[in-house]
Design an enzyme around this catalytic site. Sequence first.
Site, PDB file in Angstrom:
ATOM      1  CD  GLU A   1      -3.001  -1.202   2.196  1.00 22.09           C
ATOM      2  OE1 GLU A   1      -3.292  -0.126   2.748  1.00 22.09           O
ATOM      3  OE2 GLU A   1      -3.587  -2.273   2.458  1.00 22.09           O
ATOM      4  N   GLY A   2       1.993   1.218  -0.667  1.00 23.05           N
ATOM      5  CA  GLY A   2       2.834   2.397  -0.768  1.00 23.05           C
ATOM      6  C   GLY A   2       3.601   2.749   0.478  1.00 23.05           C
ATOM      7  CB  THR A   3       3.726   1.377   3.890  1.00 21.32           C
ATOM      8  OG1 THR A   3       3.849  -0.034   3.638  1.00 21.32           O
ATOM      9  CG2 THR A   3       2.259   1.736   4.066  1.00 21.32           C
ATOM     10  CG  LEU A   4       7.098  -1.673   2.826  1.00 17.28           C
ATOM     11  CD1 LEU A   4       7.217  -3.192   2.692  1.00 17.28           C
ATOM     12  CD2 LEU A   4       7.756  -1.197   4.121  1.00 17.28           C
ATOM     13  N   GLY A   5       7.605   1.531  -0.651  1.00 13.64           N
ATOM     14  CA  GLY A   5       8.180   2.014  -1.898  1.00 13.64           C
ATOM     15  C   GLY A   5       7.068   2.325  -2.875  1.00 13.64           C
TER      16      GLY A   5
ATOM     17  CB  VAL B   1       4.777  -0.078  -7.992  1.00 17.96           C
ATOM     18  CG1 VAL B   1       4.870  -0.869  -9.296  1.00 17.96           C
ATOM     19  CG2 VAL B   1       4.893  -1.017  -6.795  1.00 17.96           C
TER      20      VAL B   1
ATOM     21  CE1 TYR C   1     -16.334  -8.198  -3.120  1.00 15.31           C
ATOM     22  CE2 TYR C   1     -15.373 -10.301  -3.748  1.00 15.31           C
ATOM     23  CZ  TYR C   1     -15.385  -8.916  -3.813  1.00 15.31           C
ATOM     24  OH  TYR C   1     -14.445  -8.269  -4.565  1.00 15.31           O
TER      25      TYR C   1
END
Length: 464
Positions: free
Chosen positions: A208-212, A214, A384
């Site tokens: 979720e964009g916390t480590l880098g 893409v 679901y």
Amino acid sequence: MTTTLATGALVDALGVDAVLTADSVRDAASHDTWPVATVWQKLGRHPYRPDMVVRVRSVKEIQSVVNIARESKTPLTARGLGSSVTGQPLPMRGGIVLDTSGLVGEPSLNEVDATVTVPAGVMGGDLETWLNERGYTLNHFPQSLYRSTLGGWVATRATGQFSSKYGGIENLLISYECVLADGTVAWLGQRPRAAMGPDLKQLLIGSEGTLGIVTGVTLKVFAQAEARSIDAFVLPDVQAGIDAMREIAQAELKPFLVRFYDADEARHAAPGAAADAPLLFLGSEGVGGVVEAEFAALTSIVERHGGSSIGAEPVRGWLGRRFDFSTVENLLATPGGYAETVEIANMWSRLPAMYDELKTALAPYADEVLGHFSHIYEQGSSLYMILLGHASNDEEALDRLETIWATAMEIVVAHDGEVSHHHGGGLARQAWVERSLGTGFPVLQKIKAALDPEGILNPGKLGM
């Protein structure tokens, strides 16, 4: 460096047109398609608002933004097309929203290796159309295919409607390029498998964009199937359908389509086709003779569990409308209207009891509580729960949505299930991250501390 000085540095690096601070732009970046955020928007609330939105068109520009954010200790949250339904791209601590949707370019197709390489800001539907014109397909079909980017698929560990055969993005991804919090660029992947240390490709998938961030991807491509068989089956009850799906998965059959609806959702999935009975959609595709044999085996299993065919027309109808969000969107657009989809997963042995409790516990909070199973594995399945309702006003609708999430998550944790199968954590599941990951949570924290010691990348998400 203050936020004001960071803004100046960004303007110097990218130009004034790339750094947007208008209220309307910042308001738009404080919402995605999470129903809770949609109701916030209706109420004029923007609880997670960035200080600026920065538009980028190259990896070099992303490096510049990351470096400025790190030096100024400004939070940085990457955002593609904003199709998340759990609040993943909403900046919990303000700062910069990095708009990566301009990171586009011509795909590069390798027909020998059956791969395609493309910038991460490309919309999935655009790439699928481009491949179809050349006789290929991604076989990755999230409902948001025409609303989401390839980078977003990796960052959120997305899966698609045909994953029971082809797998999720983690199975379809060969490699990807990313910019880390220190501004360095890395390609992570394997050719086609490797035993040189751990699989680093997995590191950013679902982060979720916390480590880098893409920035480019290489994906598998498939020749379009030469044959396809589909059918719909009425089942006597939910347990029979679960048992049939389990037998299919454990027999190592690979239908491209598996969707099993409880009686309440079957009325929506195939109006008039089945009266008050669960409904199973099945499909096989591939080489003609193999499809014929596999579908015969699938049919035999379903019939052994009390299923009976009602023909392929309900499946054809669903295939024609499978990217349609209008039911949820129209309801959310009405005063007091609300809708939510909570996707979870569990092992076969725990799945029926979890489903039963969710149906009962959520019933007081919606006009309709619908359930279906649509991604199967040898050991279990996704589930679901779809809730549709009308409240007296939007404030009450918001309260019900929050209660739905709290109720559902507590039940899933109590049944030792996965609190998310493929929509990810975002804001919706923040309170349950640590309990969900258990003893793995400190491991994730250590990885975050090593890769992003200043904590600038999407801070607050995944409990960090």
